[in-house]
Design a protein around this motif. Structure first.
Motif, mmCIF file in Angstrom:
data_model
loop_
_atom_site.group_PDB
_atom_site.id
_atom_site.type_symbol
_atom_site.label_atom_id
_atom_site.label_comp_id
_atom_site.label_asym_id
_atom_site.label_seq_id
_atom_site.Cartn_x
_atom_site.Cartn_y
_atom_site.Cartn_z
ATOM 1 N N LEU A 82 0.825 -1.215 0.000
ATOM 2 C CA LEU A 82 0.000 0.000 0.000
ATOM 3 C C LEU A 82 0.854 1.256 0.000
ATOM 4 O O LEU A 82 0.511 2.247 -0.659
ATOM 5 C CB LEU A 82 -0.943 -0.002 1.204
ATOM 6 C CG LEU A 82 -2.146 -0.941 1.089
ATOM 7 C CD1 LEU A 82 -2.922 -0.973 2.404
ATOM 8 C CD2 LEU A 82 -3.047 -0.501 -0.046
ATOM 9 N N LEU A 83 1.965 1.243 0.731
ATOM 10 C CA LEU A 83 2.862 2.406 0.711
ATOM 11 C C LEU A 83 3.421 2.631 -0.690
ATOM 12 O O LEU A 83 3.520 3.766 -1.152
ATOM 13 C CB LEU A 83 4.004 2.215 1.709
ATOM 14 C CG LEU A 83 3.660 2.357 3.185
ATOM 15 C CD1 LEU A 83 4.866 2.003 4.052
ATOM 16 C CD2 LEU A 83 3.184 3.763 3.493
ATOM 17 N N TYR A 84 3.782 1.557 -1.365
ATOM 18 C CA TYR A 84 4.290 1.691 -2.731
ATOM 19 C C TYR A 84 3.185 2.144 -3.680
ATOM 20 O O TYR A 84 3.395 3.004 -4.532
ATOM 21 C CB TYR A 84 4.890 0.362 -3.199
ATOM 22 C CG TYR A 84 5.478 0.437 -4.578
ATOM 23 C CD1 TYR A 84 6.718 1.027 -4.782
ATOM 24 C CD2 TYR A 84 4.787 -0.046 -5.680
ATOM 25 C CE1 TYR A 84 7.262 1.115 -6.049
ATOM 26 C CE2 TYR A 84 5.315 0.037 -6.946
ATOM 27 C CZ TYR A 84 6.555 0.620 -7.129
ATOM 28 O OH TYR A 84 7.087 0.716 -8.383
ATOM 29 N N TYR A 85 1.994 1.588 -3.540
ATOM 30 C CA TYR A 85 0.871 1.927 -4.409
ATOM 31 C C TYR A 85 0.470 3.395 -4.265
ATOM 32 O O TYR A 85 0.147 4.047 -5.253
ATOM 33 C CB TYR A 85 -0.316 1.015 -4.086
ATOM 34 C CG TYR A 85 -1.551 1.311 -4.878
ATOM 35 C CD1 TYR A 85 -1.629 0.971 -6.219
ATOM 36 C CD2 TYR A 85 -2.648 1.922 -4.283
ATOM 37 C CE1 TYR A 85 -2.766 1.237 -6.961
ATOM 38 C CE2 TYR A 85 -3.781 2.198 -5.015
ATOM 39 C CZ TYR A 85 -3.838 1.854 -6.345
ATOM 40 O OH TYR A 85 -4.959 2.128 -7.068
ATOM 41 N N ARG A 86 0.486 3.891 -3.046
ATOM 42 C CA ARG A 86 0.108 5.290 -2.799
ATOM 43 C C ARG A 86 1.205 6.265 -3.198
ATOM 44 O O ARG A 86 0.982 7.471 -3.183
ATOM 45 C CB ARG A 86 -0.211 5.489 -1.322
ATOM 46 C CG ARG A 86 -1.458 4.812 -0.869
ATOM 47 C CD ARG A 86 -1.670 5.055 0.601
ATOM 48 N NE ARG A 86 -2.785 4.278 1.092
ATOM 49 C CZ ARG A 86 -2.963 3.967 2.363
ATOM 50 N NH1 ARG A 86 -2.093 4.374 3.276
ATOM 51 N NH2 ARG A 86 -4.000 3.256 2.723
ATOM 52 N N GLY A 87 2.383 5.772 -3.487
ATOM 53 C CA GLY A 87 3.492 6.641 -3.859
ATOM 54 C C GLY A 87 4.265 7.172 -2.669
ATOM 55 O O GLY A 87 5.116 8.044 -2.832
ATOM 56 N N GLU A 88 3.989 6.664 -1.480
ATOM 57 C CA GLU A 88 4.686 7.118 -0.280
ATOM 58 C C GLU A 88 6.048 6.452 -0.127
ATOM 59 O O GLU A 88 6.844 6.848 0.710
ATOM 60 C CB GLU A 88 3.826 6.851 0.951
ATOM 61 C CG GLU A 88 2.516 7.614 0.926
ATOM 62 C CD GLU A 88 1.595 7.215 2.060
ATOM 63 O OE1 GLU A 88 2.072 6.633 3.046
ATOM 64 O OE2 GLU A 88 0.393 7.492 1.952
ATOM 65 N N SER A 89 6.303 5.423 -0.915
ATOM 66 C CA SER A 89 7.574 4.717 -0.874
ATOM 67 C C SER A 89 7.943 4.308 -2.294
ATOM 68 O O SER A 89 7.088 3.931 -3.092
ATOM 69 C CB SER A 89 7.464 3.470 0.008
ATOM 70 O OG SER A 89 8.630 2.691 -0.095
ATOM 71 N N THR A 90 9.222 4.387 -2.603
ATOM 72 C CA THR A 90 9.691 3.954 -3.919
ATOM 73 C C THR A 90 10.356 2.581 -3.832
ATOM 74 O O THR A 90 10.866 2.080 -4.825
ATOM 75 C CB THR A 90 10.699 4.962 -4.491
ATOM 76 O OG1 THR A 90 11.794 5.084 -3.584
ATOM 77 C CG2 THR A 90 10.051 6.316 -4.706
ATOM 78 N N ASP A 91 10.330 1.990 -2.666
ATOM 79 C CA ASP A 91 10.974 0.699 -2.412
ATOM 80 C C ASP A 91 10.038 -0.438 -2.799
ATOM 81 O O ASP A 91 9.073 -0.723 -2.099
ATOM 82 C CB ASP A 91 11.360 0.614 -0.930
ATOM 83 C CG ASP A 91 12.036 -0.685 -0.576
ATOM 84 O OD1 ASP A 91 12.649 -1.301 -1.468
ATOM 85 O OD2 ASP A 91 11.967 -1.085 0.598
ATOM 86 N N LEU A 92 10.325 -1.090 -3.931
ATOM 87 C CA LEU A 92 9.511 -2.214 -4.372
ATOM 88 C C LEU A 92 10.064 -3.547 -3.858
ATOM 89 O O LEU A 92 9.358 -4.547 -3.841
ATOM 90 C CB LEU A 92 9.425 -2.236 -5.903
ATOM 91 C CG LEU A 92 8.515 -3.276 -6.541
ATOM 92 C CD1 LEU A 92 7.076 -3.088 -6.066
ATOM 93 C CD2 LEU A 92 8.592 -3.207 -8.040
ATOM 94 N N ILE A 93 11.304 -3.534 -3.408
ATOM 95 C CA ILE A 93 11.937 -4.773 -2.925
ATOM 96 C C ILE A 93 11.221 -5.302 -1.671
ATOM 97 O O ILE A 93 11.028 -6.514 -1.537
ATOM 98 C CB ILE A 93 13.427 -4.516 -2.614
ATOM 99 C CG1 ILE A 93 14.166 -4.214 -3.895
ATOM 100 C CG2 ILE A 93 14.053 -5.654 -1.865
ATOM 101 C CD1 ILE A 93 14.771 -5.378 -4.580
ATOM 102 N N SER A 94 10.844 -4.429 -0.762
ATOM 103 C CA SER A 94 10.231 -4.874 0.493
ATOM 104 C C SER A 94 8.934 -5.647 0.289
ATOM 105 O O SER A 94 8.787 -6.740 0.835
ATOM 106 C CB SER A 94 9.994 -3.690 1.425
ATOM 107 O OG SER A 94 11.225 -3.178 1.871
ATOM 108 N N PRO A 95 7.957 -5.133 -0.492
ATOM 109 C CA PRO A 95 6.745 -5.944 -0.666
ATOM 110 C C PRO A 95 6.998 -7.251 -1.416
ATOM 111 O O PRO A 95 6.352 -8.257 -1.137
ATOM 112 C CB PRO A 95 5.789 -5.038 -1.434
ATOM 113 C CG PRO A 95 6.563 -3.892 -1.904
ATOM 114 C CD PRO A 95 7.801 -3.812 -1.102
ATOM 115 N N VAL A 96 7.956 -7.250 -2.333
ATOM 116 C CA VAL A 96 8.261 -8.480 -3.059
ATOM 117 C C VAL A 96 8.885 -9.515 -2.123
ATOM 118 O O VAL A 96 8.503 -10.695 -2.130
ATOM 119 C CB VAL A 96 9.188 -8.179 -4.264
ATOM 120 C CG1 VAL A 96 9.716 -9.454 -4.878
ATOM 121 C CG2 VAL A 96 8.448 -7.350 -5.305
#
Length: 116
Positions: A82-96
Motif C-alpha cells: 500500500l505504501l508503494y501503491y500510494r506513492g509514499e515509498s519507492t521501495d519495491l523490494i520490500s513488498p516483493v
C-alpha cells in the motif's frame, strides 16, 4: 526431503530474505535483519532437532513459528504494498520479499504437515 530439512531450508531462507531487505534499504531500522536472523535461526534449530529424534514437540513448535511468520509476512506485504501503491515509498523490494516469505511459509507449512 524430510520435515527437518524443510524447516532448516526455510530458516536459511528467512535469514537471507532478512539480510536482503536490510541491504536494500540500510537507512531503515535493522528489524528485518534481526527477525530473519532470530526467527530463521529458531526454525532451523527446531528443524535440526526434529531430524535428530525429537520430532513431536519440535515439529509442533516449528509449525507455530512458521504460521507466525506467514501472518507477519502477509501483514507486511499489505503495508509495504500500500505504501508503494500510494506513492509514499519507492521501495519495491520490500513488498516483493514479504510476498516471497509468505509464499515460502505456506509451502513449508504444507510440506511439514503433509505426512502428519
Amino acid at each position: 526431503m524430510t520435515k527437518g530439512k524443510w524447516l532448516v531450508g526455510f530458516g536459511v531462507f528467512l535469514f537471507v530474505c532478512g539480510a536482503a531487505a536490510y541491504l536494500a534499504n540500510p537507512t531503515q531500522a535493522p528489524t528485518p535483519l534481526l527477525a530473519g536472523a532470530v526467527g530463521g535461526g529458531l526454525i532451523a534449530m527446531l528443524g535440526v532437532m526434529a531430524s535428530r529424534g525429537r520430532p513431536v514437540w519440535a515439529i509442533t513448535a516449528a509449525t507455530m513459528l512458521v504460521i507466525v511468520f506467514m501472518m507477519l509476512a502477509l501483514a507486511m506485504t499489505m503495508q509495504h504494498g500500500l505504501l508503494y501503491y500510494r506513492g509514499e515509498s519507492t521501495d519495491l523490494i520490500s513488498p516483493v520479499l514479504d510476498a516471497l516469505v509468505a509464499v515460502a511459509a505456506g509451502i513449508t507449512l504444507r510440506m511439514v504437515k503433509k505426512n502428519a
